[in-house]
Design a protein around this motif. Structure first.
Motif, short mmCIF file in Angstrom:
data_model
loop_
_atom_site.label_atom_id
_atom_site.label_comp_id
_atom_site.label_asym_id
_atom_site.label_seq_id
_atom_site.Cartn_x
_atom_site.Cartn_y
_atom_site.Cartn_z
N ILE A 210 0.87 -1.18 0.00
CA ILE A 210 0.00 0.00 0.00
C ILE A 210 0.91 1.22 0.00
CG2 ILE A 210 -1.84 1.28 1.13
CD1 ILE A 210 -2.72 -1.25 2.49
N HIS A 211 0.74 2.04 -1.01
CA HIS A 211 1.54 3.26 -1.16
C HIS A 211 0.66 4.43 -0.73
CE1 HIS A 211 4.53 5.65 -3.87
NE2 HIS A 211 3.94 6.48 -3.03
N ALA A 212 0.94 4.98 0.46
CA ALA A 212 0.12 6.05 1.03
C ALA A 212 0.72 7.40 0.65
CB ALA A 212 0.06 5.92 2.54
N ASN A 213 0.02 8.17 -0.17
CA ASN A 213 0.48 9.48 -0.58
C ASN A 213 -0.03 10.54 0.39
OD1 ASN A 213 1.81 9.29 -3.44
ND2 ASN A 213 0.07 7.88 -3.48
N ASP A 214 0.90 11.18 1.07
CA ASP A 214 0.62 12.22 2.06
C ASP A 214 0.12 11.63 3.38
OD1 ASP A 214 1.48 14.60 0.80
OD2 ASP A 214 -0.30 14.60 -0.46
N ALA A 215 0.23 12.45 4.42
CA ALA A 215 -0.04 12.00 5.78
C ALA A 215 -1.49 11.61 5.99
CB ALA A 215 0.37 13.08 6.77
N GLU A 216 -2.42 12.20 5.24
CA GLU A 216 -3.82 11.89 5.44
C GLU A 216 -4.16 10.45 5.05
OE1 GLU A 216 -5.56 14.97 3.18
OE2 GLU A 216 -5.01 14.14 1.24
N MET A 217 -3.30 9.81 4.27
CA MET A 217 -3.52 8.42 3.89
C MET A 217 -2.64 7.45 4.68
SD MET A 217 -5.90 7.96 1.77
CE MET A 217 -7.03 9.26 1.29
N LEU A 218 -1.73 7.96 5.49
CA LEU A 218 -0.81 7.08 6.20
C LEU A 218 -1.53 6.19 7.21
CD1 LEU A 218 2.00 6.08 6.85
CD2 LEU A 218 2.35 8.13 8.27
N GLY A 219 -2.39 6.78 8.02
CA GLY A 219 -3.14 5.98 8.99
C GLY A 219 -4.06 4.98 8.32
N VAL A 220 -4.68 5.38 7.21
CA VAL A 220 -5.55 4.48 6.45
C VAL A 220 -4.76 3.25 6.01
CG1 VAL A 220 -7.00 4.22 4.40
CG2 VAL A 220 -7.01 6.38 5.67
N ALA A 221 -3.56 3.48 5.49
CA ALA A 221 -2.73 2.39 4.97
C ALA A 221 -2.27 1.46 6.10
CB ALA A 221 -1.52 2.95 4.24
N VAL A 222 -1.82 2.04 7.20
CA VAL A 222 -1.32 1.23 8.32
C VAL A 222 -2.43 0.37 8.89
CG1 VAL A 222 -0.44 1.36 10.69
CG2 VAL A 222 0.57 2.79 8.89
N ARG A 223 -3.62 0.93 9.05
CA ARG A 223 -4.73 0.15 9.60
C ARG A 223 -5.17 -0.95 8.64
NH1 ARG A 223 -5.89 5.32 11.88
NH2 ARG A 223 -6.97 6.00 10.00
N ALA A 224 -5.15 -0.66 7.34
CA ALA A 224 -5.51 -1.68 6.35
C ALA A 224 -4.51 -2.83 6.39
CB ALA A 224 -5.57 -1.07 4.95
N ALA A 225 -3.23 -2.50 6.51
CA ALA A 225 -2.21 -3.55 6.59
C ALA A 225 -2.39 -4.40 7.84
CB ALA A 225 -0.82 -2.92 6.57
N ALA A 226 -2.77 -3.76 8.94
CA ALA A 226 -2.96 -4.49 10.19
C ALA A 226 -4.17 -5.43 10.12
CB ALA A 226 -3.15 -3.50 11.34
N ARG A 227 -5.16 -5.05 9.30
CA ARG A 227 -6.37 -5.89 9.19
C ARG A 227 -6.14 -7.11 8.29
NH1 ARG A 227 -8.88 -0.74 8.75
NH2 ARG A 227 -8.94 -0.91 6.47
N ALA A 228 -5.08 -7.11 7.52
CA ALA A 228 -4.84 -8.19 6.55
C ALA A 228 -4.25 -9.41 7.25
CB ALA A 228 -3.91 -7.70 5.44
N GLU A 229 -5.06 -10.09 8.01
CA GLU A 229 -4.60 -11.25 8.77
C GLU A 229 -4.15 -12.36 7.83
OE1 GLU A 229 -7.55 -12.49 11.50
OE2 GLU A 229 -7.69 -10.56 12.52
N GLY A 230 -2.99 -12.93 8.14
CA GLY A 230 -2.48 -14.03 7.34
C GLY A 230 -1.78 -13.61 6.07
N ARG A 231 -1.74 -12.32 5.77
CA ARG A 231 -1.05 -11.84 4.58
C ARG A 231 -0.08 -10.73 4.97
NH1 ARG A 231 -3.14 -8.91 1.05
NH2 ARG A 231 -4.96 -8.18 2.22
N LYS A 232 1.07 -10.70 4.36
CA LYS A 232 2.01 -9.60 4.58
C LYS A 232 1.64 -8.46 3.64
CE LYS A 232 6.80 -8.11 3.92
NZ LYS A 232 6.73 -7.09 4.96
#
Length: 515
Positions: A210-232
């Protein structure tokens, strides 16, 4: 190496704008797709509904947005002062209460008419007396309620007017600087809306990066990555702006909230990208990063480079101006901190010189500049043209005389090299820039233009005359080798190497048809 299900490695790029005018994310997406990444570019939708289209080999997704939190905040301004304590909570409540009061007054008038008719029809004296007493009491209560409703409505209207100029209160701004999500969401509700819409799309697409452009998308990207159980899922944070040093008078909580978001989530990113070297250094300084961010400058693609003067008539031809006219061009965002009023004020001092802006919207501050040009008597030499697509921009502006960048002194502008500056190089245009730190230093180093003191109208006019009088000398620095060193193609390898590093995946490049 490919992903376990043998599909191509997938990168999902998130950006909190409408994509169309963002040359950086478009180039990043196309470059990733050409390198073999299954690339999705996710941005905002003009209609609020999900839309999909293609940008070369890139799938563009415009996320469905209700913008419910932003709308709620707009209609529920923060209560300020003593009057704020009695103000209605929202625009809808204020309207409904006022409407009901008006109907009560109309109903009271109808009740008086009905009583008069009953009396005329022979109602008993007792009934008449009782009815009149009831109406007197009701009238007193309605009038008293009317004063209260009017007071609360006036308080809300005053509160609402203040909120249009300053959407957040001093208390909210203080809490926002502390960085908590609750206060951040209160003053920047679009963060909630982005999480609701962009986060859902990121989950559905199951990316590897996930490529988060600008700080407003950084939290969105980190939370999405954390929700991806079983996948890196690797997160790459792309810092387009220096959030700690940004100043937005029209939205004073933007910078502190985005800096707080950056501070909170940047440690969870697997890789960090910065748009210029100075931003990379500041990210290391502020967040104690152990690895310096990868610098990917937003330079034009070599395919957009042009010859001196351009291949087409361009801006000079569109305006119908001859070779004797001096044309100053400026493509991009127009806000007070960009300093363009300095250039407008210089026009009376510059005979036969035209200033051309290329913008996405002609309202707001652009309209103020048009008014200023009229007041100064130079309206015929101040031109506002429509936004020009990035793939056409360099050739369009190449027929101009000078490219200008009139930035004012705020920390982020002291440190940045704007996208338009790289476009001026691609168009082989000499430049005139204000003496903010980065742009001033680069101009002196390259010898491609002159530098004037910020906000100094006379100095800007002098710089324009100096460059226009010896334009060929300044343009001579633009050799083919120099342009090649300032091309997007030179930036792409670093970005792709970062993708491979954080994901452990290397796709097969997409084969291009033979000529």
């Amino acid at each position: 190496m490919t992903t376990s299900d043998q599909r191509r490695p997938r990168v999902v790029m998130l950006v909190g704008n409408f994509i169309d005018g963002d040359s950086r994310v478009q180039k990043e997406a196309r470059s990733a797709a050409e390198a073999g990444w299954d690339t999705y570019l996710v941005g905002r939708s003009y209609t609020g509904k999900r839309e999909e289209s293609e940008l070369g080999a890139v799938t563009v997704v415009r996320a469905a947005e209700t913008m419910a939190a932003t709308r709620y905040r707009s209609s529920h301004p923060h209560r300020r002062g003593v009057k704020g304590l009695i103000a209605y909570s929202s625009q809808d409540v204020s309207r409904v209460k006022h409407q009901r009061q008006r109907l009560r007054q109309m109903d009271l008038a109808a009740e008086r008419e009905l009583l008069a008719r009953r009396i005329s029809a022979g109602a008993s004296p007792f009934a008449a007396l009782f009815g009149k007493a009831g109406l007197t009491t009701s009238g007193t209560l309605v009038r008293a309620r009317g004063y209260w409703v009017a007071a609360r409505k006036r308080a809300f209207d005053a509160n609402y007017q203040v909120a249009q100029q300053a959407p957040s209160s001093a208390i909210e701004r203080m809490l926002a600087k502390r960085g908590g999500d609750t206060s951040s969401w209160d003053v920047q509700p679009r963060l909630i809306d982005f999480e609701d819409s962009f986060g859902r799309v990121a989950d559905q697409l199951e990316p590897d990066v996930i490529h988060a452009n600008d700080a407003e998308m950084l939290g969105v990207a980190v939370r999405a990555a954390a929700r991806a159980e079983g996948r890196k899922v690797a997160v790459v944070y792309d810092s387009h702006e220096y959030t700690a040093g940004d100043v937005r008078p029209e939205d004073v909580t933007w910078a502190p909230v985005m800096f707080a978001q950056e501070r909170k989530y940047i440690a969870a990113a697997d890789g960090v990208v910065a748009a210029v070297d100075n931003f990379a250094d500041k990210l290391v300084e502020h967040h104690k990063l152990t690895v310096r961010p990868t610098v990917v400058r937003n330079m034009p693609e070599a395919s957009t480079f042009t010859v001196a003067g351009g291949k087409e008539p361009g801006v000079r031809g569109q305006l119908g101006l001859g070779p004797e006219a001096t044309i100053l061009v400026y493509p991009g965002a127009v806000t007070p901190i960009r300093g363009l009023d300095t250039a407008v004020r210089a026009l009376p001092k510059l005979a036969d010189t035209h200033l051309v802006l290329m913008v996405a919207s002609r309202g707001g501050y652009v309209a103020e500049l048009v008014t200023l040009a009229g007041e100064l008597g130079v309206a015929d030499r101040f031109h506002v043209l429509d936004y020009v697509p990035v793939e056409e921009l360099t050739d369009f502006i190449a027929s101009a005389t000078i490219g200008i960048d009139t930035l004012r002194r705020i920390p982020t502008q002291e440190l940045t090299i704007t996208t338009k500056y790289w476009s001026y190089i691609g168009a082989r245009l000499p430049v005139v820039v204000s003496d903010v730190k980065a742009a001033g230093a680069l101009t002196r180093e390259l010898g491609n233009g002159e530098v004037f003191e910020v906000d100094d109208v006379d100095a800007l006019a002098h710089a324009v005359r100096t460059v226009a009088a010896d334009r060929e000398r300044y343009a001579a620095v633009y050799t083919d080798e120099m342009l090649a060193a300032h091309s997007w193609e030179g930036q792409v390898p670093a970005l792709l190497a970062l993708y491979a590093q954080v994901s452990g995946l290397t796709p097969e490049p997409v084969a291009t048809p033979a000529d």
